[in-house]
Design a protein around this motif. Structure first.
Motif, PDB file in Angstrom:
ATOM      1  N   ILE A  26      -9.121  21.279 -11.419  1.00 54.00           N
ATOM      2  CA  ILE A  26      -8.546  19.942 -11.609  1.00 54.00           C
ATOM      3  C   ILE A  26      -7.355  20.016 -12.556  1.00 54.00           C
ATOM      4  O   ILE A  26      -6.302  19.421 -12.313  1.00 54.00           O
ATOM      5  CB  ILE A  26      -9.618  18.949 -12.109  1.00 54.00           C
ATOM      6  N   ASP A  27      -7.498  20.763 -13.639  1.00 50.08           N
ATOM      7  CA  ASP A  27      -6.413  20.907 -14.611  1.00 50.08           C
ATOM      8  C   ASP A  27      -5.193  21.574 -13.975  1.00 50.08           C
ATOM      9  O   ASP A  27      -4.060  21.120 -14.139  1.00 50.08           O
ATOM     10  CB  ASP A  27      -6.901  21.715 -15.814  1.00 50.08           C
ATOM     11  N   LYS A  28      -5.428  22.629 -13.206  1.00 43.63           N
ATOM     12  CA  LYS A  28      -4.332  23.349 -12.548  1.00 43.63           C
ATOM     13  C   LYS A  28      -3.611  22.448 -11.541  1.00 43.63           C
ATOM     14  O   LYS A  28      -2.379  22.405 -11.508  1.00 43.63           O
ATOM     15  CB  LYS A  28      -4.873  24.591 -11.853  1.00 43.63           C
ATOM     16  N   LEU A  29      -4.375  21.730 -10.726  1.00 38.09           N
ATOM     17  CA  LEU A  29      -3.761  20.818  -9.744  1.00 38.09           C
ATOM     18  C   LEU A  29      -2.986  19.704 -10.443  1.00 38.09           C
ATOM     19  O   LEU A  29      -1.915  19.303  -9.980  1.00 38.09           O
ATOM     20  CB  LEU A  29      -4.830  20.220  -8.829  1.00 38.09           C
ATOM     21  N   SER A  30      -3.509  19.206 -11.539  1.00 37.44           N
ATOM     22  CA  SER A  30      -2.829  18.142 -12.282  1.00 37.44           C
ATOM     23  C   SER A  30      -1.474  18.617 -12.784  1.00 37.44           C
ATOM     24  O   SER A  30      -0.479  17.898 -12.681  1.00 37.44           O
ATOM     25  CB  SER A  30      -3.688  17.681 -13.465  1.00 37.44           C
ATOM     26  N   LEU A  31      -1.434  19.828 -13.319  1.00 35.74           N
ATOM     27  CA  LEU A  31      -0.161  20.373 -13.797  1.00 35.74           C
ATOM     28  C   LEU A  31       0.815  20.587 -12.649  1.00 35.74           C
ATOM     29  O   LEU A  31       2.016  20.318 -12.786  1.00 35.74           O
ATOM     30  CB  LEU A  31      -0.401  21.687 -14.541  1.00 35.74           C
ATOM     31  N   GLN A  32       0.322  21.047 -11.512  1.00 33.53           N
ATOM     32  CA  GLN A  32       1.189  21.215 -10.346  1.00 33.53           C
ATOM     33  C   GLN A  32       1.744  19.872  -9.890  1.00 33.53           C
ATOM     34  O   GLN A  32       2.917  19.777  -9.512  1.00 33.53           O
ATOM     35  CB  GLN A  32       0.429  21.890  -9.203  1.00 33.53           C
ATOM     36  N   LEU A  33       0.927  18.836  -9.927  1.00 35.40           N
ATOM     37  CA  LEU A  33       1.377  17.497  -9.533  1.00 35.40           C
ATOM     38  C   LEU A  33       2.483  16.997 -10.450  1.00 35.40           C
ATOM     39  O   LEU A  33       3.472  16.418  -9.989  1.00 35.40           O
ATOM     40  CB  LEU A  33       0.207  16.512  -9.560  1.00 35.40           C
ATOM     41  N   VAL A  34       2.318  17.200 -11.739  1.00 34.13           N
ATOM     42  CA  VAL A  34       3.310  16.735 -12.703  1.00 34.13           C
ATOM     43  C   VAL A  34       4.638  17.453 -12.490  1.00 34.13           C
ATOM     44  O   VAL A  34       5.703  16.847 -12.602  1.00 34.13           O
ATOM     45  CB  VAL A  34       2.795  16.960 -14.150  1.00 34.13           C
ATOM     46  N   ASN A  35       4.572  18.721 -12.121  1.00 34.12           N
ATOM     47  CA  ASN A  35       5.789  19.527 -12.015  1.00 34.12           C
ATOM     48  C   ASN A  35       6.469  19.486 -10.651  1.00 34.12           C
ATOM     49  O   ASN A  35       7.614  19.911 -10.538  1.00 34.12           O
ATOM     50  CB  ASN A  35       5.480  20.984 -12.389  1.00 34.12           C
ATOM     51  N   THR A  36       5.809  18.984  -9.615  1.00 34.63           N
ATOM     52  CA  THR A  36       6.424  19.007  -8.285  1.00 34.63           C
ATOM     53  C   THR A  36       7.421  17.860  -8.120  1.00 34.63           C
ATOM     54  O   THR A  36       7.228  16.773  -8.632  1.00 34.63           O
ATOM     55  CB  THR A  36       5.371  18.967  -7.157  1.00 34.63           C
ATOM     56  N   LYS A  37       8.480  18.166  -7.412  1.00 34.87           N
ATOM     57  CA  LYS A  37       9.500  17.154  -7.100  1.00 34.87           C
ATOM     58  C   LYS A  37       9.495  16.812  -5.616  1.00 34.87           C
ATOM     59  O   LYS A  37      10.195  15.919  -5.174  1.00 34.87           O
ATOM     60  CB  LYS A  37      10.898  17.686  -7.472  1.00 34.87           C
ATOM     61  N   ASN A  38       8.689  17.525  -4.837  1.00 31.52           N
ATOM     62  CA  ASN A  38       8.655  17.372  -3.388  1.00 31.52           C
ATOM     63  C   ASN A  38       7.554  16.388  -2.995  1.00 31.52           C
ATOM     64  O   ASN A  38       6.388  16.584  -3.338  1.00 31.52           O
ATOM     65  CB  ASN A  38       8.414  18.746  -2.752  1.00 31.52           C
ATOM     66  N   ALA A  39       7.913  15.331  -2.274  1.00 28.87           N
ATOM     67  CA  ALA A  39       6.954  14.281  -1.913  1.00 28.87           C
ATOM     68  C   ALA A  39       5.837  14.802  -1.005  1.00 28.87           C
ATOM     69  O   ALA A  39       4.674  14.420  -1.168  1.00 28.87           O
ATOM     70  CB  ALA A  39       7.676  13.124  -1.225  1.00 28.87           C
ATOM     71  N   PHE A  40       6.175  15.680  -0.066  1.00 28.37           N
ATOM     72  CA  PHE A  40       5.159  16.225   0.845  1.00 28.37           C
ATOM     73  C   PHE A  40       4.154  17.061   0.073  1.00 28.37           C
ATOM     74  O   PHE A  40       2.944  16.905   0.227  1.00 28.37           O
ATOM     75  CB  PHE A  40       5.844  17.069   1.928  1.00 28.37           C
ATOM     76  N   ARG A  41       4.658  17.944  -0.779  1.00 27.87           N
ATOM     77  CA  ARG A  41       3.763  18.789  -1.592  1.00 27.87           C
ATOM     78  C   ARG A  41       2.915  17.928  -2.535  1.00 27.87           C
ATOM     79  O   ARG A  41       1.744  18.192  -2.743  1.00 27.87           O
ATOM     80  CB  ARG A  41       4.571  19.804  -2.383  1.00 27.87           C
ATOM     81  N   ARG A  42       3.521  16.886  -3.080  1.00 27.25           N
ATOM     82  CA  ARG A  42       2.780  15.995  -3.978  1.00 27.25           C
ATOM     83  C   ARG A  42       1.593  15.358  -3.252  1.00 27.25           C
ATOM     84  O   ARG A  42       0.497  15.269  -3.780  1.00 27.25           O
ATOM     85  CB  ARG A  42       3.695  14.911  -4.533  1.00 27.25           C
ATOM     86  N   GLN A  43       1.811  14.935  -2.006  1.00 30.28           N
ATOM     87  CA  GLN A  43       0.724  14.320  -1.234  1.00 30.28           C
ATOM     88  C   GLN A  43      -0.387  15.338  -0.955  1.00 30.28           C
ATOM     89  O   GLN A  43      -1.566  15.019  -1.050  1.00 30.28           O
ATOM     90  CB  GLN A  43       1.249  13.736   0.077  1.00 30.28           C
ATOM     91  N   LEU A  44      -0.008  16.570  -0.598  1.00 29.81           N
ATOM     92  CA  LEU A  44      -1.002  17.621  -0.379  1.00 29.81           C
ATOM     93  C   LEU A  44      -1.827  17.880  -1.638  1.00 29.81           C
ATOM     94  O   LEU A  44      -3.058  18.002  -1.586  1.00 29.81           O
ATOM     95  CB  LEU A  44      -0.322  18.923   0.053  1.00 29.81           C
ATOM     96  N   MET A  46      -2.297  15.782  -4.124  1.00 31.65           N
ATOM     97  CA  MET A  46      -3.132  14.605  -4.399  1.00 31.65           C
ATOM     98  C   MET A  46      -4.398  14.633  -3.546  1.00 31.65           C
ATOM     99  O   MET A  46      -5.493  14.318  -4.032  1.00 31.65           O
ATOM    100  CB  MET A  46      -2.364  13.312  -4.114  1.00 31.65           C
ATOM    101  N   ASP A  47      -4.268  15.012  -2.275  1.00 26.76           N
ATOM    102  CA  ASP A  47      -5.437  15.098  -1.395  1.00 26.76           C
ATOM    103  C   ASP A  47      -6.429  16.143  -1.898  1.00 26.76           C
ATOM    104  O   ASP A  47      -7.629  15.913  -1.917  1.00 26.76           O
ATOM    105  CB  ASP A  47      -5.014  15.414   0.038  1.00 26.76           C
ATOM    106  N   ARG A  48      -5.905  17.300  -2.308  1.00 25.03           N
ATOM    107  CA  ARG A  48      -6.783  18.343  -2.865  1.00 25.03           C
ATOM    108  C   ARG A  48      -7.476  17.865  -4.130  1.00 25.03           C
ATOM    109  O   ARG A  48      -8.670  18.086  -4.326  1.00 25.03           O
ATOM    110  CB  ARG A  48      -5.974  19.591  -3.205  1.00 25.03           C
ATOM    111  N   LEU A  49      -6.701  17.230  -5.002  1.00 21.88           N
ATOM    112  CA  LEU A  49      -7.269  16.741  -6.261  1.00 21.88           C
ATOM    113  C   LEU A  49      -8.367  15.711  -5.993  1.00 21.88           C
ATOM    114  O   LEU A  49      -9.420  15.725  -6.635  1.00 21.88           O
ATOM    115  CB  LEU A  49      -6.167  16.143  -7.138  1.00 21.88           C
ATOM    116  N   ARG A  50      -8.140  14.834  -5.036  1.00 19.29           N
ATOM    117  CA  ARG A  50      -9.138  13.821  -4.685  1.00 19.29           C
ATOM    118  C   ARG A  50     -10.442  14.472  -4.211  1.00 19.29           C
ATOM    119  O   ARG A  50     -11.527  14.089  -4.626  1.00 19.29           O
ATOM    120  CB  ARG A  50      -8.586  12.881  -3.614  1.00 19.29           C
ATOM    121  N   ARG A  51     -10.320  15.484  -3.340  1.00 17.17           N
ATOM    122  CA  ARG A  51     -11.520  16.179  -2.853  1.00 17.17           C
ATOM    123  C   ARG A  51     -12.278  16.869  -3.984  1.00 17.17           C
ATOM    124  O   ARG A  51     -13.502  16.784  -4.064  1.00 17.17           O
ATOM    125  CB  ARG A  51     -11.136  17.198  -1.773  1.00 17.17           C
ATOM    126  N   ILE A  52     -11.540  17.529  -4.860  1.00 18.58           N
ATOM    127  CA  ILE A  52     -12.197  18.246  -5.955  1.00 18.58           C
ATOM    128  C   ILE A  52     -12.813  17.269  -6.952  1.00 18.58           C
ATOM    129  O   ILE A  52     -13.904  17.513  -7.471  1.00 18.58           O
ATOM    130  CB  ILE A  52     -11.214  19.225  -6.622  1.00 18.58           C
TER     131      ILE A  52
END
Length: 80
Positions: A26-44, A46-52
């Protein structure tokens, strides 16, 4: 695993080792979300984070908080 979900509505209790691994993920995904600028990657992410978060039986953080610093957050009841 499926019978457990049908019977109790969840995956059951996680052992400590699994809980620690999920927290790290969860911590790793959260940091990736904060650092991404790509909307498609951000959605992916977010979906992973929601499942976890669902597996870890933790609430999903609010999407609007991504990228905000603590200084930008409005305290409940104080308005903005």
């Amino acid at each position: 695993m499926l019978p457990e979900i049908f019977r109790t509505g969840s995956f059951g209790q996680l052992d400590v080792k699994a809980e620690i691994l999920l927290d790290k993920r969860i911590d790793k995904l959260s940091l990736q979300l904060v650092n991404t600028k790509n909307a498609f990657r951000r959605q992916l992410l977010m979906d992973r984070l929601r499942r976890i978060c669902n597996i870890a039986q933790q609430p999903m953080p609010e999407f609007e908080l991504i990228g905000q610093s603590v200084n930008q957050m409005v305290l409940p009841g104080l308005g903005g």
